[in-house]
Design a protein around this motif. Structure first.
Motif, PDB file in Angstrom:
ATOM      1  N   THR A   9       0.810  -1.224   0.000  1.00 15.41           N
ATOM      2  CA  THR A   9       0.000   0.000   0.000  1.00 15.41           C
ATOM      3  C   THR A   9       0.841   1.272   0.000  1.00 15.41           C
ATOM      4  O   THR A   9       0.300   2.364   0.059  1.00 15.41           O
ATOM      5  CB  THR A   9      -0.935   0.008   1.225  1.00 15.41           C
ATOM      6  OG1 THR A   9      -0.149  -0.096   2.409  1.00 15.41           O
ATOM      7  CG2 THR A   9      -1.925  -1.155   1.168  1.00 15.41           C
ATOM      8  N   THR A  10       2.166   1.117  -0.068  1.00 13.61           N
ATOM      9  CA  THR A  10       3.070   2.261  -0.139  1.00 13.61           C
ATOM     10  C   THR A  10       3.565   2.395  -1.572  1.00 13.61           C
ATOM     11  O   THR A  10       3.965   1.407  -2.187  1.00 13.61           O
ATOM     12  CB  THR A  10       4.277   2.045   0.799  1.00 13.61           C
ATOM     13  OG1 THR A  10       3.798   1.872   2.135  1.00 13.61           O
ATOM     14  CG2 THR A  10       5.243   3.212   0.749  1.00 13.61           C
ATOM     15  N   ASP A  11       3.519   3.614  -2.124  1.00 17.67           N
ATOM     16  CA  ASP A  11       4.052   3.833  -3.466  1.00 17.67           C
ATOM     17  C   ASP A  11       5.519   3.441  -3.498  1.00 17.67           C
ATOM     18  O   ASP A  11       6.275   3.755  -2.590  1.00 17.67           O
ATOM     19  CB  ASP A  11       3.912   5.302  -3.878  1.00 17.67           C
ATOM     20  CG  ASP A  11       2.466   5.749  -3.987  1.00 17.67           C
ATOM     21  OD1 ASP A  11       1.564   4.893  -4.010  1.00 17.67           O
ATOM     22  OD2 ASP A  11       2.238   6.973  -4.050  1.00 17.67           O
ATOM     23  N   ASN A  38      -6.197  -1.973  -6.697  1.00 18.09           N
ATOM     24  CA  ASN A  38      -7.385  -1.144  -6.552  1.00 18.09           C
ATOM     25  C   ASN A  38      -7.459  -0.018  -7.584  1.00 18.09           C
ATOM     26  O   ASN A  38      -8.389   0.773  -7.577  1.00 18.09           O
ATOM     27  CB  ASN A  38      -7.453  -0.552  -5.145  1.00 18.09           C
ATOM     28  CG  ASN A  38      -6.341   0.440  -4.897  1.00 18.09           C
ATOM     29  OD1 ASN A  38      -5.348   0.481  -5.631  1.00 18.09           O
ATOM     30  ND2 ASN A  38      -6.504   1.250  -3.868  1.00 18.09           N
ATOM     31  N   ALA A  39      -6.470   0.059  -8.483  1.00 20.35           N
ATOM     32  CA  ALA A  39      -6.439   1.124  -9.483  1.00 20.35           C
ATOM     33  C   ALA A  39      -5.614   0.655 -10.676  1.00 20.35           C
ATOM     34  O   ALA A  39      -4.840  -0.292 -10.576  1.00 20.35           O
ATOM     35  CB  ALA A  39      -5.827   2.396  -8.889  1.00 20.35           C
ATOM     36  N   GLY A  41      -2.574   0.669 -13.262  1.00 21.90           N
ATOM     37  CA  GLY A  41      -1.164   0.992 -13.093  1.00 21.90           C
ATOM     38  C   GLY A  41      -0.293  -0.228 -13.265  1.00 21.90           C
ATOM     39  O   GLY A  41      -0.756  -1.293 -13.672  1.00 21.90           O
ATOM     40  N   ASP A  62      -8.274  -0.389 -15.060  1.00 19.29           N
ATOM     41  CA  ASP A  62      -9.306  -0.335 -14.024  1.00 19.29           C
ATOM     42  C   ASP A  62     -10.178  -1.584 -14.115  1.00 19.29           C
ATOM     43  O   ASP A  62     -10.477  -2.081 -15.202  1.00 19.29           O
ATOM     44  CB  ASP A  62     -10.185   0.910 -14.198  1.00 19.29           C
ATOM     45  CG  ASP A  62      -9.523   2.160 -13.665  1.00 19.29           C
ATOM     46  OD1 ASP A  62      -8.676   2.045 -12.758  1.00 19.29           O
ATOM     47  OD2 ASP A  62      -9.831   3.259 -14.158  1.00 19.29           O
ATOM     48  N   ASN A  92       2.313   4.847  -8.249  1.00 22.10           N
ATOM     49  CA  ASN A  92       1.693   5.853  -7.375  1.00 22.10           C
ATOM     50  C   ASN A  92       0.180   5.644  -7.314  1.00 22.10           C
ATOM     51  O   ASN A  92      -0.459   5.364  -8.330  1.00 22.10           O
ATOM     52  CB  ASN A  92       1.986   7.263  -7.888  1.00 22.10           C
ATOM     53  CG  ASN A  92       3.441   7.622  -7.722  1.00 22.10           C
ATOM     54  OD1 ASN A  92       4.176   6.981  -6.968  1.00 22.10           O
ATOM     55  ND2 ASN A  92       3.880   8.642  -8.433  1.00 22.10           N
ATOM     56  N   SER A  93      -0.362   5.776  -6.120  1.00 20.60           N
ATOM     57  CA  SER A  93      -1.812   5.693  -5.864  1.00 20.60           C
ATOM     58  C   SER A  93      -2.407   4.332  -6.200  1.00 20.60           C
ATOM     59  O   SER A  93      -3.587   4.226  -6.501  1.00 20.60           O
ATOM     60  CB  SER A  93      -2.560   6.796  -6.626  1.00 20.60           C
ATOM     61  OG  SER A  93      -2.073   8.061  -6.236  1.00 20.60           O
ATOM     62  N   MET A  94      -1.595   3.308  -6.156  1.00 21.28           N
ATOM     63  CA  MET A  94      -2.067   1.949  -6.435  1.00 21.28           C
ATOM     64  C   MET A  94      -1.773   1.080  -5.220  1.00 21.28           C
ATOM     65  O   MET A  94      -0.700   1.158  -4.649  1.00 21.28           O
ATOM     66  CB  MET A  94      -1.321   1.402  -7.660  1.00 21.28           C
ATOM     67  CG  MET A  94      -1.671   0.001  -8.068  1.00 21.28           C
ATOM     68  SD  MET A  94      -0.586  -0.533  -9.422  1.00 21.28           S
ATOM     69  CE  MET A  94      -1.697  -1.542 -10.339  1.00 21.28           C
ATOM     70  N   ASP A  95      -2.722   0.271  -4.802  1.00 20.71           N
ATOM     71  CA  ASP A  95      -2.522  -0.711  -3.743  1.00 20.71           C
ATOM     72  C   ASP A  95      -2.646  -2.102  -4.356  1.00 20.71           C
ATOM     73  O   ASP A  95      -3.561  -2.348  -5.154  1.00 20.71           O
ATOM     74  CB  ASP A  95      -3.563  -0.573  -2.635  1.00 20.71           C
ATOM     75  CG  ASP A  95      -3.456   0.743  -1.882  1.00 20.71           C
ATOM     76  OD1 ASP A  95      -2.396   1.382  -1.950  1.00 20.71           O
ATOM     77  OD2 ASP A  95      -4.441   1.123  -1.229  1.00 20.71           O
TER      78      ASP A  95
END
Length: 105
Positions: A9-11, A38-39, A41, A62, A92-95
């Motif tokens: 969960t950290t970029d 969750n996104a 990437g 997505d 970035n912004s992806m888990d």
């Protein structure tokens, strides 16, 4: 056989198995995994070295399906070099969440 939950969960780099947990004359063998993001990437399984060896790269859209590999000891997903750890690198912004099964061989 060892099991772990993947919770990246950290970029950037997220350590899954520390190099300190792998003897110099042994390697991590990833048998199977099931992960999802969750996104959209890119994420990569890679070694924990200063200049990592990329083992597998995934580019997800997505609502992509989970990435799953069901291997065996004789047909694993991948073997790492001797004495190094395993990490997952996420955009970035992806888990990336899921689970992984591995052995020290």
């Amino acid at each position: 056989m060892k099991f772990l939950n993947v919770s990246a969960t950290t970029d950037g780099d997220n350590e899954l198995v520390a190099a300190a947990d792998v003897p110099d004359d042994k390697r991590i063998r990833v048998i199977n995994y099931a992960v999802n993001a969750n996104a959209a990437g890119v994420f990569k399984f890679q070694t924990t070295e200063a200049t990592p060896t990329v083992l597998a790269t995934f580019e997800l859209a997505d609502s992509a399906s989970p990435q799953v590999f069901n291997g065996t000891n004789t047909s694993p997903a991948f073997d790492l070099p001797l004495g190094v750890g395993l990490e997952i690198n996420v955009a970035n912004s992806m888990d990336v969440l899921g689970h992984l099964c591995y052995m020290i061989v």
